[in-house]
Design an enzyme around this catalytic site. Structure first.
Site, PDB file in Angstrom:
ATOM      1  N   ASN A  11      43.317  44.117   0.919  1.00  0.00           N
ATOM      2  CA  ASN A  11      43.173  45.148   0.246  1.00  0.00           C
ATOM      3  C   ASN A  11      43.883  45.390  -0.814  1.00  0.00           C
ATOM      4  O   ASN A  11      44.781  46.146  -0.651  1.00  0.00           O
ATOM      5  CB  ASN A  11      42.683  46.306   0.872  1.00  0.00           C
ATOM      6  CG  ASN A  11      41.897  47.763  -0.038  1.00  0.00           C
ATOM      7  OD1 ASN A  11      41.854  47.471  -0.788  1.00  0.00           O
ATOM      8  ND2 ASN A  11      42.088  48.707   0.592  1.00  0.00           N
ATOM      9  N   TRP A  12      43.389  44.316  -2.462  1.00  0.00           N
ATOM     10  CA  TRP A  12      44.688  44.784  -3.412  1.00  0.00           C
ATOM     11  C   TRP A  12      44.154  46.177  -3.822  1.00  0.00           C
ATOM     12  O   TRP A  12      44.673  46.370  -4.924  1.00  0.00           O
ATOM     13  CB  TRP A  12      44.177  43.971  -4.186  1.00  0.00           C
ATOM     14  CG  TRP A  12      44.669  41.984  -3.874  1.00  0.00           C
ATOM     15  CD1 TRP A  12      45.025  42.528  -2.483  1.00  0.00           C
ATOM     16  CD2 TRP A  12      44.136  40.829  -4.053  1.00  0.00           C
ATOM     17  NE1 TRP A  12      45.619  40.591  -2.105  1.00  0.00           N
ATOM     18  CE2 TRP A  12      44.838  39.811  -3.248  1.00  0.00           C
ATOM     19  CE3 TRP A  12      43.016  40.471  -5.097  1.00  0.00           C
ATOM     20  CZ2 TRP A  12      44.414  38.538  -3.486  1.00  0.00           C
ATOM     21  CZ3 TRP A  12      43.332  39.294  -5.446  1.00  0.00           C
ATOM     22  CH2 TRP A  12      43.585  38.005  -4.848  1.00  0.00           C
ATOM     23  N   LYS A  13      42.932  47.145  -3.647  1.00  0.00           N
ATOM     24  CA  LYS A  13      43.276  48.680  -4.449  1.00  0.00           C
ATOM     25  C   LYS A  13      42.874  48.273  -6.280  1.00  0.00           C
ATOM     26  O   LYS A  13      42.888  47.293  -6.502  1.00  0.00           O
ATOM     27  CB  LYS A  13      44.146  49.244  -3.525  1.00  0.00           C
ATOM     28  CG  LYS A  13      44.209  49.144  -2.105  1.00  0.00           C
ATOM     29  CD  LYS A  13      45.939  50.321  -1.783  1.00  0.00           C
ATOM     30  CE  LYS A  13      45.821  50.706  -0.285  1.00  0.00           C
ATOM     31  NZ  LYS A  13      46.118  51.307   0.347  1.00  0.00           N
ATOM     32  N   HIS A  96      37.253  53.522   3.119  1.00  0.00           N
ATOM     33  CA  HIS A  96      39.037  54.238   3.128  1.00  0.00           C
ATOM     34  C   HIS A  96      39.280  55.392   2.768  1.00  0.00           C
ATOM     35  O   HIS A  96      38.577  55.913   2.087  1.00  0.00           O
ATOM     36  CB  HIS A  96      39.235  53.211   2.077  1.00  0.00           C
ATOM     37  CG  HIS A  96      40.961  52.241   2.060  1.00  0.00           C
ATOM     38  ND1 HIS A  96      42.000  53.432   1.770  1.00  0.00           N
ATOM     39  CD2 HIS A  96      41.194  51.376   2.089  1.00  0.00           C
ATOM     40  CE1 HIS A  96      43.020  53.206   2.137  1.00  0.00           C
ATOM     41  NE2 HIS A  96      42.712  51.804   1.962  1.00  0.00           N
ATOM     42  N   GLU A  98      41.553  56.340   0.882  1.00  0.00           N
ATOM     43  CA  GLU A  98      41.487  56.412  -0.322  1.00  0.00           C
ATOM     44  C   GLU A  98      40.352  57.125  -0.966  1.00  0.00           C
ATOM     45  O   GLU A  98      40.396  58.201  -1.917  1.00  0.00           O
ATOM     46  CB  GLU A  98      42.748  55.261  -1.254  1.00  0.00           C
ATOM     47  CG  GLU A  98      43.833  55.459  -0.906  1.00  0.00           C
ATOM     48  CD  GLU A  98      44.723  54.285  -1.012  1.00  0.00           C
ATOM     49  OE1 GLU A  98      43.158  53.183  -1.549  1.00  0.00           O
ATOM     50  OE2 GLU A  98      45.236  53.763  -0.078  1.00  0.00           O
ATOM     51  N   GLU A 168      43.151  53.086  10.070  1.00  0.00           N
ATOM     52  CA  GLU A 168      44.542  53.619   9.112  1.00  0.00           C
ATOM     53  C   GLU A 168      44.712  54.624   9.227  1.00  0.00           C
ATOM     54  O   GLU A 168      44.087  55.777   8.695  1.00  0.00           O
ATOM     55  CB  GLU A 168      43.626  52.939   8.280  1.00  0.00           C
ATOM     56  CG  GLU A 168      43.217  51.014   7.904  1.00  0.00           C
ATOM     57  CD  GLU A 168      43.210  51.093   6.539  1.00  0.00           C
ATOM     58  OE1 GLU A 168      43.982  49.988   6.101  1.00  0.00           O
ATOM     59  OE2 GLU A 168      42.850  51.832   5.252  1.00  0.00           O
ATOM     60  N   GLY A 174      51.124  53.469   2.864  1.00  0.00           N
ATOM     61  CA  GLY A 174      51.774  53.023   1.810  1.00  0.00           C
ATOM     62  C   GLY A 174      52.585  54.057   1.930  1.00  0.00           C
ATOM     63  O   GLY A 174      53.627  54.099   0.999  1.00  0.00           O
ATOM     64  N   SER A 214      51.032  50.006   6.416  1.00  0.00           N
ATOM     65  CA  SER A 214      52.819  49.556   6.118  1.00  0.00           C
ATOM     66  C   SER A 214      52.502  48.110   7.340  1.00  0.00           C
ATOM     67  O   SER A 214      53.890  48.358   7.786  1.00  0.00           O
ATOM     68  CB  SER A 214      53.518  50.577   6.475  1.00  0.00           C
ATOM     69  OG  SER A 214      53.432  51.680   5.692  1.00  0.00           O
ATOM     70  N   GLY A 235      47.565  46.368   2.354  1.00  0.00           N
ATOM     71  CA  GLY A 235      47.949  46.996   1.164  1.00  0.00           C
ATOM     72  C   GLY A 235      48.545  46.264   0.834  1.00  0.00           C
ATOM     73  O   GLY A 235      48.331  45.774   0.287  1.00  0.00           O
ATOM     74  N   GLY A 236      50.445  46.913   0.835  1.00  0.00           N
ATOM     75  CA  GLY A 236      51.082  46.259  -0.719  1.00  0.00           C
ATOM     76  C   GLY A 236      51.126  44.642   0.252  1.00  0.00           C
ATOM     77  O   GLY A 236      51.751  43.666  -1.422  1.00  0.00           O
TER      78      GLY A 236
HETATM   79  P1  13P Z   1      49.623  50.282   3.335  1.00  0.00           P
HETATM   80  O1  13P Z   1      49.497  48.415   4.197  1.00  0.00           O
HETATM   81  O2  13P Z   1      50.144  49.388   1.823  1.00  0.00           O
HETATM   82  O3  13P Z   1      50.599  50.531   3.858  1.00  0.00           O
HETATM   83  O4  13P Z   1      47.755  49.721   3.039  1.00  0.00           O
HETATM   84  C1  13P Z   1      47.698  49.947   3.839  1.00  0.00           C
HETATM   85  C2  13P Z   1      45.807  50.106   3.155  1.00  0.00           C
HETATM   86  O5  13P Z   1      45.583  51.101   3.163  1.00  0.00           O
HETATM   87  C3  13P Z   1      45.156  49.274   3.989  1.00  0.00           C
HETATM   88  O6  13P Z   1      43.797  49.409   2.881  1.00  0.00           O
END
Ligand code: 13P
Length: 251
Positions: A11-13, A96, A98, A168, A174, A214, A235-236
């Site tokens: 997920n590149w957000k 998600h 967020e 999640e 994050g 993470s 994510g990251g």
């Molecule tokens: P991180 O891997 O950066 O913690 O993010 C997870 C995430 O929200 C994937 O959708």
């Protein structure tokens, strides 16, 4: 090897402009995949068409991060399921944390989005998970159960063939703080049990349940080794091709 479908999705957000997206895609294309997991990446809307063209014919599927429930109309700034389909997108992330936190997406809204996605033959990666306060008070199971029931349990069992679940925990997103493999396993087993209670063992046992929060090359293998963890939503670490493929190849 696990029998269920395994997935690693990046997920590149809200990261990467067009040229950065091109560079990341080129780097991903140069990697070789040594696992059976399905691999997906979710760029921002502005880069979705380019990415779906650039990765066409590879084993990497391009998916969307969000969509609106309406087919079209006066919803400034939004994108519909049929628009995603028209550029070759077949899967969409919904719910998600967020989106829930910063854009006020509720279970009721998510139920509508899920219905719209499924009605358009899109596969849904449905995200959910408790916040830190819920975990501290021991309420995580009740929160997760309510999130699933409120947004998904109006569906027929058959519909779950087009749903992937992504647990999640908000406190692990994050933050660098990962759920322990045991915490992930316990929750995934609880999710499967909750599904089985309403839809029976077949639906529950076939359900792909991803862990997100993470995940890194250093911890992926241990998390993925747990019996009820069928992959990850990253994510990251998905923003670096080397790290992402190290996670993909951790299966
Ligand atoms: P991180 O891997 O950066 O913690 O993010 C997870 C995430 O929200 C994937 O959708």
């Amino acid at each position: 090897m696990k029998m269920r479908k395994q997935i690693v999705a990046g997920n590149w957000k809200m990261n990467n402009n067009l040229s950065q997206t091109e560079a990341l895609i080129d780097a991903l294309k140069s990697k070789s995949q040594a696992s059976n997991a399905e691999v997906m990446v979710a760029p921002t809307f502005t880069n979705l068409y380019h990415a779906s063209q650039a990765l066409h014919g590879t084993t990497i599927e391009v998916i969307a991060q969000n969509m609106h429930f309406a087919e079209n109309g006066a919803y400034t700034g939004e994108v519909s399921a049929s628009m995603l389909k028209s550029i070759g997108v077949k899967t969409v992330i919904l719910g998600h944390s967020e989106r829930r936190e910063y854009f006020n997406e509720t279970d009721d809204l998510l139920a509508k989005k899920v219905d719209a996605a499924l009605a358009n033959d899109l596969r849904v990666i449905f995200c959910f998970g408790e916040e830190l306060a819920d975990r501290k008070s021991g309420n995580q199971d009740a929160i997760v159960e309510a999130q699933l029931k409120n947004a998904l349990f109006h569906l027929e069992g058959e519909a779950f063939k087009n749903i992937v679940l992504a647990y999640e925990p908000v406190w692990a997103i994050g933050t660098g703080e990962t759920a322990t493999p045991e915490q992930a396993q316990d929750m995934h087993a609880f999710i499967r049990k909750t599904l089985a209670g309403t839809y029976g063992d077949d639906v529950a046992n076939d359900m792909t349940i991803l862990y997100g929060g993470s995940v890194k090359p250093a911890n992926a293998q241990e998390i993925f080794s747990k019996p009820d963890v069928d992959g990850g939503l990253i994510g990251g670490a998905a923003l670096k091709a080397d790290d992402f493929f190290a996670i993909v190849n951790a299966f």
